[in-house]
Structures are given as C-alpha cells and as structure tokens.
Design an enzyme around this catalytic site. Structure first.
Site, PDB file in Angstrom:
ATOM      1  N   GLY A 181     -13.879  48.563  27.024  1.00 46.17           N
ATOM      2  CA  GLY A 181     -13.473  47.177  27.290  1.00 46.17           C
ATOM      3  C   GLY A 181     -13.499  46.946  28.784  1.00 46.17           C
ATOM      4  O   GLY A 181     -14.239  47.601  29.525  1.00 46.17           O
ATOM      5  N   ARG A 182     -12.662  46.008  29.217  1.00 39.23           N
ATOM      6  CA  ARG A 182     -12.633  45.684  30.641  1.00 39.23           C
ATOM      7  C   ARG A 182     -12.217  46.894  31.474  1.00 39.23           C
ATOM      8  O   ARG A 182     -12.801  47.174  32.516  1.00 39.23           O
ATOM      9  CB  ARG A 182     -11.638  44.531  30.877  1.00 39.23           C
ATOM     10  N   ILE A 183     -11.177  47.605  30.993  1.00 40.98           N
ATOM     11  CA  ILE A 183     -10.662  48.721  31.796  1.00 40.98           C
ATOM     12  C   ILE A 183     -11.664  49.877  31.791  1.00 40.98           C
ATOM     13  O   ILE A 183     -11.957  50.462  32.844  1.00 40.98           O
ATOM     14  CB  ILE A 183      -9.278  49.168  31.279  1.00 40.98           C
ATOM     15  N   THR A 207      -4.852  56.758  29.464  1.00 40.16           N
ATOM     16  CA  THR A 207      -4.025  55.708  30.070  1.00 40.16           C
ATOM     17  C   THR A 207      -3.883  54.531  29.115  1.00 40.16           C
ATOM     18  O   THR A 207      -3.475  53.446  29.522  1.00 40.16           O
ATOM     19  CB  THR A 207      -4.655  55.190  31.384  1.00 40.16           C
ATOM     20  N   ARG A 265      -2.860  54.328  25.022  1.00 46.39           N
ATOM     21  CA  ARG A 265      -1.624  54.408  24.243  1.00 46.39           C
ATOM     22  C   ARG A 265      -1.479  55.839  23.732  1.00 46.39           C
ATOM     23  O   ARG A 265      -2.464  56.442  23.274  1.00 46.39           O
ATOM     24  CB  ARG A 265      -1.660  53.454  23.042  1.00 46.39           C
ATOM     25  N   GLU A 298       7.352  57.910  23.755  1.00 44.39           N
ATOM     26  CA  GLU A 298       7.720  57.642  25.141  1.00 44.39           C
ATOM     27  C   GLU A 298       9.184  57.259  25.185  1.00 44.39           C
ATOM     28  O   GLU A 298       9.575  56.369  24.435  1.00 44.39           O
ATOM     29  CB  GLU A 298       6.868  56.508  25.721  1.00 44.39           C
ATOM     30  N   HIS A 305       3.965  56.169  32.208  1.00 45.89           N
ATOM     31  CA  HIS A 305       3.370  54.880  31.815  1.00 45.89           C
ATOM     32  C   HIS A 305       3.404  53.873  32.977  1.00 45.89           C
ATOM     33  O   HIS A 305       4.037  52.817  32.880  1.00 45.89           O
ATOM     34  CB  HIS A 305       4.084  54.321  30.570  1.00 45.89           C
ATOM     35  N   ALA A 354       0.356  52.971  34.828  1.00 47.56           N
ATOM     36  CA  ALA A 354      -1.011  52.677  35.285  1.00 47.56           C
ATOM     37  C   ALA A 354      -1.150  51.273  35.879  1.00 47.56           C
ATOM     38  O   ALA A 354      -1.926  51.064  36.803  1.00 47.56           O
ATOM     39  CB  ALA A 354      -2.012  52.882  34.155  1.00 47.56           C
TER      40      ALA A 354
HETATM   41  C1  GLV Z   1       0.603  48.645  29.412  1.00 50.47           C
HETATM   42  O1  GLV Z   1       0.458  49.678  28.814  1.00 50.47           O
HETATM   43  C2  GLV Z   1      -0.058  47.450  28.989  1.00 50.47           C
HETATM   44  O2  GLV Z   1      -0.539  47.382  27.842  1.00 50.47           O
HETATM   45  O3  GLV Z   1      -0.101  46.502  29.788  1.00 50.47           O
HETATM   46  C1  GLV Z   2      -8.083  46.000  28.128  1.00 49.92           C
HETATM   47  O1  GLV Z   2      -7.738  44.937  28.584  1.00 49.92           O
HETATM   48  C2  GLV Z   2      -9.479  46.343  28.033  1.00 49.92           C
HETATM   49  O2  GLV Z   2     -10.228  45.453  27.649  1.00 49.92           O
HETATM   50  O3  GLV Z   2      -9.845  47.473  28.354  1.00 49.92           O
END
Ligand code: GLV
Ligand code: GLV
Length: 328
Positions: free
Chosen positions: A155-157, A235, A237, A266, A285, A287
C-alpha cells in the site's frame, strides 16, 4: 448547541482545540485506555466518538450508542472497528491515512537498519560495561545496501519503504493480494508469490492490513521458507505474525533477527519469551510517533469527526457507503 462527542484519549493540542471548538466533548484523560464499561457508559448519548486502536468499537458498543453518527479513529489501521456493522447502521468511520505514510516508512527502515546492524544490542553491550576495545569480530551484522527486500502488502506505506530501499540499492520484491502495476512501474519493483518473497528476501517487511484472512499470515510454514539469515520487520499489526512461531524461529536460528513495532498482545508481558532473546528489537508501537505526524493525524481525526457529525464525509472516510444507509 454543539453535538456531544466522546474522545478516548488526549490528542495533540491543535487537534483537541479543533474538537473542542466544534463539539461538546468529554475527554478521557487517563494514560491507559478507558475500561470497557467506562467506554460503553460514555457513548450512550454521543453523536461522535474519537477512538484509538486500543478501543474495540463493535456491535455491542453501537447498540449502546443509538445516536452515534461517526467514529473517527486516530490511526490509519481500523481493525479495532467493526466497519461492516457501522456501515449497516449508517455510522461513518474515518481514519488518518497519508499523513503518517512517510513517518511510518522511516520507522520501518529504522528497524531494518537497526536489526541488520544490531544497534540495540550494541547499546546494551556498552551500557553493561562490556566494551573493552575495537574488535574485528565484534557485533557483526548484515549489509542493507544491495540486499533483497521483500515487501508484504504494497500500500502507501509499503511503497514508501520501497522508495527508501531504492536509495540503498536494494533489489525489491513484493507480494500483495492485489497486483500494484502502478507501483511496479514507478518504483521498478517486482511482483512475486508469497513463497518466493519469503524464500529470496534478506529483509522482509510487513505492511498488510489485519483482517481475518491475514491473521497469522506469517506462521511456522512461512518461517520454514525464509533464509536462515533473514530479518523480519513488522510495523503493521502484531497478529499478522504468529508470535510463538516467531519466537521459535528466532530461538532456533530459522531466521536471524526481527524488528517489531507491533506485537500480539500489546503490550508484551515483561516476562514474555521474546524479551529473553537478543536477536529481536521491540519498539512500543511508535512508527507514526513524530511530533508533526501525530498532530497531523489529530487534525484529520478532528475533521473526520466534525464532517461526520454533519452527516458529511471528512477527508478520510473508510466507509463512504454508510451515508446511503443513514436513517433520518
Ligand atoms: C497505527 O498503528 C495506525 O494504524 O495508525
Ligand atoms: C496504509 O495506509 C497503507 O496503505 O500502507
């Protein structure tokens, strides 16, 4: 009259100011999340809820909150919310994507680098008074540059991590349930089946959503496929990885190292077996935890809330279709 809302934790000041200006807000100010019964009591007469990933927002809660119009989650992930149930009831759910993408990717890369180069171990070594001299064999780690990076969930990350990895001349493979041709072209990265990503990567970084289908996506079988020198970073879940299988893989040398920002559960209990291992770095947690990003997340959460209270979509709705189900 301003609409009543419940906010389950103090957010950064700019976000709180925006919420308080527009809403009659009750705020839980404790360091720990409100207990379930406190949460249920406090949603009874509210139209809006600002929740954290530690608050379970399920059918029971929605039953107890007959006036609820909007749930604004202060996180990009929303596995704590039963979105289907919310949609059915016409409750809009919002999250905080985009503003945390680069900050979270920075941290995924931090874990990649610090696991590879044993930074936390080195720090413990120095503090324990064990540093006697420059040692030819002292704390040898793995090279990040030129290594193969496997991204699970593009995804975006995941894409932002790929951009960083390009600067380190990494070869990049990715697996996702949906092939992302746009990113393949933009980033020059290669799609592969999960098995191949696991088998060929020196670093594996997870950026998938947690759903019933992805629960324990990485378990004993997956660790068996990885290189003995592999480094796993999570990073996303905690429950995406089977924690016991991870513990055994690290203990038995099936993989080399792990860097975790998320765990299951957690927090981890202080006597959790993972904490007895040297070859894992565990962060609490954090990030997305930069000063700027946490404020920006708060402002989006506030805007999602305020729009939802008016029956409108804010900047980041998760279930825009909920609008059609609204009962007037
Ligand atoms: C943190 O884990 C989030 O989902 O923003
Ligand atoms: C989360 O926002 C992703 O798209 O990786």
């Amino acid at each position: 009259m301003k609409p009543k809302v419940y906010v389950t934790r103090l957010l950064p000041k700019d976000a709180m100011d925006r919420i308080l200006l527009n809403c009659d807000a009750k705020v839980w100010e404790g360091e720990l999340p409100p207990q379930r019964d406190v949460l249920l009591e406090n949603v009874a007469d509210v139209e809006g809820l600002v929740s954290l990933l530690t608050d379970k927002v399920d059918a029971e809660l929605m039953d107890r909150a007959p006036k609820l119009k909007v749930v604004s989650n202060y996180a990009v992930g929303f596995d704590n919310i039963d979105v289907k149930e919310a949609t059915k009831r016409g409750i809009i759910v919002g999250n905080t994507p985009d503003v945390l993408t680069d900050t979270t990717a920075d941290f995924a890369f931090t874990l990649i680098m610090s696991a590879a180069r044993r930074v936390a171990e080195g720090d413990r070594f120095v503090r324990a008074g064990k540093w006697k001299t420059w040692g030819p064999q002292l704390l040898l780690g793995q090279d990040v540059h030129g290594a193969t990076l496997g991204i699970i969930g593009l995804g975006r990350i995941g894409a932002a991590v790929a951009r960083r990895a390009k600067g380190f001349d990494m070869k990049i493979l990715y697996f996702d349930v949906i092939r992302q041709q746009k990113y393949e072209q933009e980033l020059g990265i290669e799609y592969a089946k999960l098995g191949r990503v696991l088998a060929e990567s020196d670093f594996i970084t997870i950026h998938a959503n947690l759903t019933p289908e992805t629960h324990h996506l990485i378990g004993p079988k997956e660790f068996d496929k990885m290189k003995k020198t592999a480094i796993l970073v999570n990073t996303a879940r905690g429950p995406l990885v089977d924690n016991m299988a991870l513990y055994e893989a690290l203990r038995d040398g099936k993989i080399l190292y792990a860097g975790l920002d998320v765990t299951e559960p957690e927090p981890l209990a202080a006597d959790h077996p993972l904490l007895k291992l040297d070859n894992v770095i565990i962060a609490p947690h954090i990030a997305s935890a930069s000063v700027v990003t946490r404020t920006n997340m708060g402002l989006i959460a506030a805007d999602n809330l305020i729009a939802g209270l008016k029956g409108e979509l804010g900047p980041a709705p998760v279930n825009p279709e909920a609008l059609h189900n609204k009962q007037q």
